[in-house]
Design a protein around this motif. Structure first.
Motif, short mmCIF file in Angstrom:
data_model
loop_
_atom_site.label_atom_id
_atom_site.label_comp_id
_atom_site.label_asym_id
_atom_site.label_seq_id
_atom_site.Cartn_x
_atom_site.Cartn_y
_atom_site.Cartn_z
N LYS A 207 -8.92 5.39 -10.41
CA LYS A 207 -8.60 6.30 -9.31
C LYS A 207 -9.05 5.72 -7.97
N GLU A 208 -10.18 5.02 -8.00
CA GLU A 208 -10.68 4.42 -6.76
C GLU A 208 -9.70 3.38 -6.23
N VAL A 209 -9.17 2.55 -7.12
CA VAL A 209 -8.20 1.53 -6.70
C VAL A 209 -6.91 2.20 -6.24
N PHE A 210 -6.50 3.23 -6.97
CA PHE A 210 -5.28 3.96 -6.61
C PHE A 210 -5.38 4.52 -5.20
N ASP A 211 -6.49 5.22 -4.92
CA ASP A 211 -6.68 5.80 -3.59
C ASP A 211 -6.76 4.72 -2.52
N SER A 212 -7.44 3.62 -2.86
CA SER A 212 -7.60 2.53 -1.90
C SER A 212 -6.26 1.91 -1.51
N GLU A 213 -5.38 1.74 -2.50
CA GLU A 213 -4.07 1.14 -2.20
C GLU A 213 -3.21 2.07 -1.36
N LEU A 214 -3.35 3.37 -1.56
CA LEU A 214 -2.61 4.32 -0.71
C LEU A 214 -3.18 4.31 0.71
N LEU A 215 -4.49 4.17 0.84
CA LEU A 215 -5.09 4.05 2.17
C LEU A 215 -4.60 2.79 2.89
N ASP A 216 -4.40 1.73 2.11
CA ASP A 216 -3.96 0.45 2.69
C ASP A 216 -2.58 0.54 3.32
N ILE A 217 -1.76 1.50 2.89
CA ILE A 217 -0.42 1.66 3.50
C ILE A 217 -0.43 2.82 4.50
N TRP A 218 -1.63 3.17 4.96
CA TRP A 218 -1.83 4.10 6.06
C TRP A 218 -1.50 5.55 5.70
N LEU A 219 -1.83 5.94 4.49
CA LEU A 219 -1.80 7.37 4.15
C LEU A 219 -3.16 7.96 4.47
N ASN A 220 -3.19 9.22 4.90
CA ASN A 220 -4.48 9.85 5.17
C ASN A 220 -5.02 10.52 3.91
N GLU A 221 -6.27 10.92 3.97
CA GLU A 221 -6.93 11.47 2.78
C GLU A 221 -6.27 12.75 2.30
N LYS A 222 -5.76 13.57 3.21
CA LYS A 222 -5.09 14.81 2.81
C LYS A 222 -3.81 14.51 2.04
N GLN A 223 -3.05 13.53 2.51
CA GLN A 223 -1.81 13.14 1.81
C GLN A 223 -2.13 12.58 0.42
N ILE A 224 -3.16 11.77 0.33
CA ILE A 224 -3.56 11.17 -0.95
C ILE A 224 -3.98 12.26 -1.93
N GLU A 225 -4.72 13.25 -1.43
CA GLU A 225 -5.16 14.34 -2.29
C GLU A 225 -3.97 15.12 -2.83
#
Length: 448
Positions: A207-225
């Protein structure tokens, strides 16, 4: 080892198992009237790269000099799957095909990719597809359910045939349009492909890697959640229509996509499939972007590390990439035969791993060689698989040969048995022996 690494190569006992599995698959496909076809192992690069050049160019095996060795150019390659060649096949023979057309094909494909366990540079695929002309304005959602049903029953027959009845599978399915509609509702329409590629590997990363890769394409934490909540939502036939309200999705088409998925599920449930073996899983995306609708992956419940053993989905517009005037729709399923073999090799009982196709070994005695050869010929005429031991070695050595190759029966004809016109039939598995009349060998062997 002298062989080229990461290309498949099988010892006799494993090839025998593979042939048995391929026969099961082929016969099951035919039972549902999926017609076998054949396409060449080599295709024009224009065909293979017609959909996604940048991805495929790194996967195909380029071939040189097929144009009579005139030019050293890369005009042809080995096929990397069976689907793209089939789209070319349909265009070439559409005047001779009755649509909807149901085809099957079991053959090897070749991919120049990073080899690892369960992933080889050449491997068998066992495909079924239904294709129809898009101009008839029909969706044929029944076929989405049928290909899933065929695959499901094929897996069950394979496991039953190898006495692996406790092997439980589940088919995870989704609708890519539902996922796309959700991502669009988050204002991420321009990042749909990037998000899809990350979601496609969600099961293989933390999950940590998954969230990190979504952050890398400029998604915010609310969108990732929200994406994580959507992917983890335990959807089923009864609560599917609640998704729109739960995730605040305002899209008229979204209701239709939900209804499509429910209709496919309805057909599946009417096809004698255990409902517990069908799972809605919105993280099933399939990396190939020619999938546009229903998509599905099959897993062995007890061995998820094996990855998918079969997958497929609905295709749209694949033929248009070859000829813009041609437009067909289809749905298909592939069994990853070589990957499934690895599971069988590790789990089947040793009885299935005989190192020869022979069921009988004729023991060689110089005094009775003529009569023993007569028995050999009699078995052959009765369509029995049989070997004749080529030398008059010690009996223990001939027995060891049979035992090493897991040949079930030895036919023993000593001179004293010949006088009584009988022979000894020895079961090498149970070590039991029986006396049989020579003239009745064909009749007796049919029941063994």
């Amino acid at each position: 080892m002298y062989k080229v690494k990461w290309f498949s190569e099988l010892l006799p006992q494993y090839k025998k198992l593979e042939e048995k599995m391929l026969n099961i698959i082929s016969n099951t496909y035919k039972m549902y009237w999926y017609t076998p076809i054949e396409t060449p192992m080599v295709e024009d690069n224009f065909i293979l790269t017609s959909k996604w050049w940048w991805e495929v160019k790194n996967q195909i095996f380029w071939l040189y000099g097929l144009a009579n060795w005139i030019d050293d150019v890369k005009d042809y390659s080995l096929r990397f799957d069976l689907t793209v060649p089939f789209s070319r096949y349909v265009l070439d023979y559409k005047s001779q095909i009755t649509f909807p057309f149901k085809r099957s094909q079991i053959w090897k494909v070749f991919r120049w990719e990073r080899a690892q366990r369960w992933r080889y540079k050449d491997f068998y695929q066992a495909d079924i597809d239904v294709i129809w002309e898009k101009s008839d304005n029909k969706d044929y959602l029944f076929y989405d359910a049928e290909v899933i049903s065929v695959a499901y029953n094929t897996f069950l027959k394979i496991f039953d045939s190898f006495s692996l009845n406790d092997t439980q599978i589940n088919i995870n399915l989704s609708n890519r349009k539902i996922f796309s509609g959700f991502i669009n509702s988050l204002g991420l329409k321009d990042k749909l492909l990037q998000v899809s590629n990350i979601v496609d590997k969600k099961a293989k990363i933390t999950k940590e890697v998954f969230d990190s890769e979504l952050l890398d394409i400029w998604l915010n934490e609310k969108q990732i959640e929200k994406i994580s909540l959507f992917l983890d939502f335990e959807a089923n036939y009864e609560n599917l229509e609640d998704i729109k309200n739960i995730f605040s999705i305002e899209n008229r088409e979204f209701d239709e996509w939900i209804k499509d998925l429910k209709k496919v599920l309805y057909f599946i449930y009417k096809m004698w499939i255990n409902r517990e073996d069908i799972k809605i899983n919105f993280s099933i995306i399939r990396w190939l972007d020619y999938y546009t609708w229903i998509v599905f992956e099959t897993f062995i419940v007890s061995d998820r590390k094996l990855w998918s053993i079969g997958s497929g989905g609905r295709y749209e517009n694949l033929t248009k990439n070859i000829d813009a005037k041609e437009n067909f729709s289809w749905v298909g399923f592939s069994i990853w035969v070589t990957r499934l073999e690895d599971y069988l090799f590790e789990n089947v009982k040793t009885d299935y791993l005989a190192k020869t196709t022979s069921e009988y070994l004729i023991i060689n005695f110089p005094d009775t060689i003529t009569e023993s050869l007569a028995i050999y010929n009699d078995l052959i005429k009765s369509w029995k698989s049989v070997e004749f031991y080529p030398e008059d070695d010690k009996l223990s050595k001939q027995f060891k040969y049979a035992d090493n190759k897991k040949i079930k029966f030895c036919v023993i004809l000593w001179a004293q048995e010949l006088e009584k016109w009988i022979y000894i039939l020895k079961n090498m598995f149970s070590w039991e022996s029986s006396e049989e009349k020579i003239k009745e060998i064909s009749k007796k062997s049919e029941g063994l």
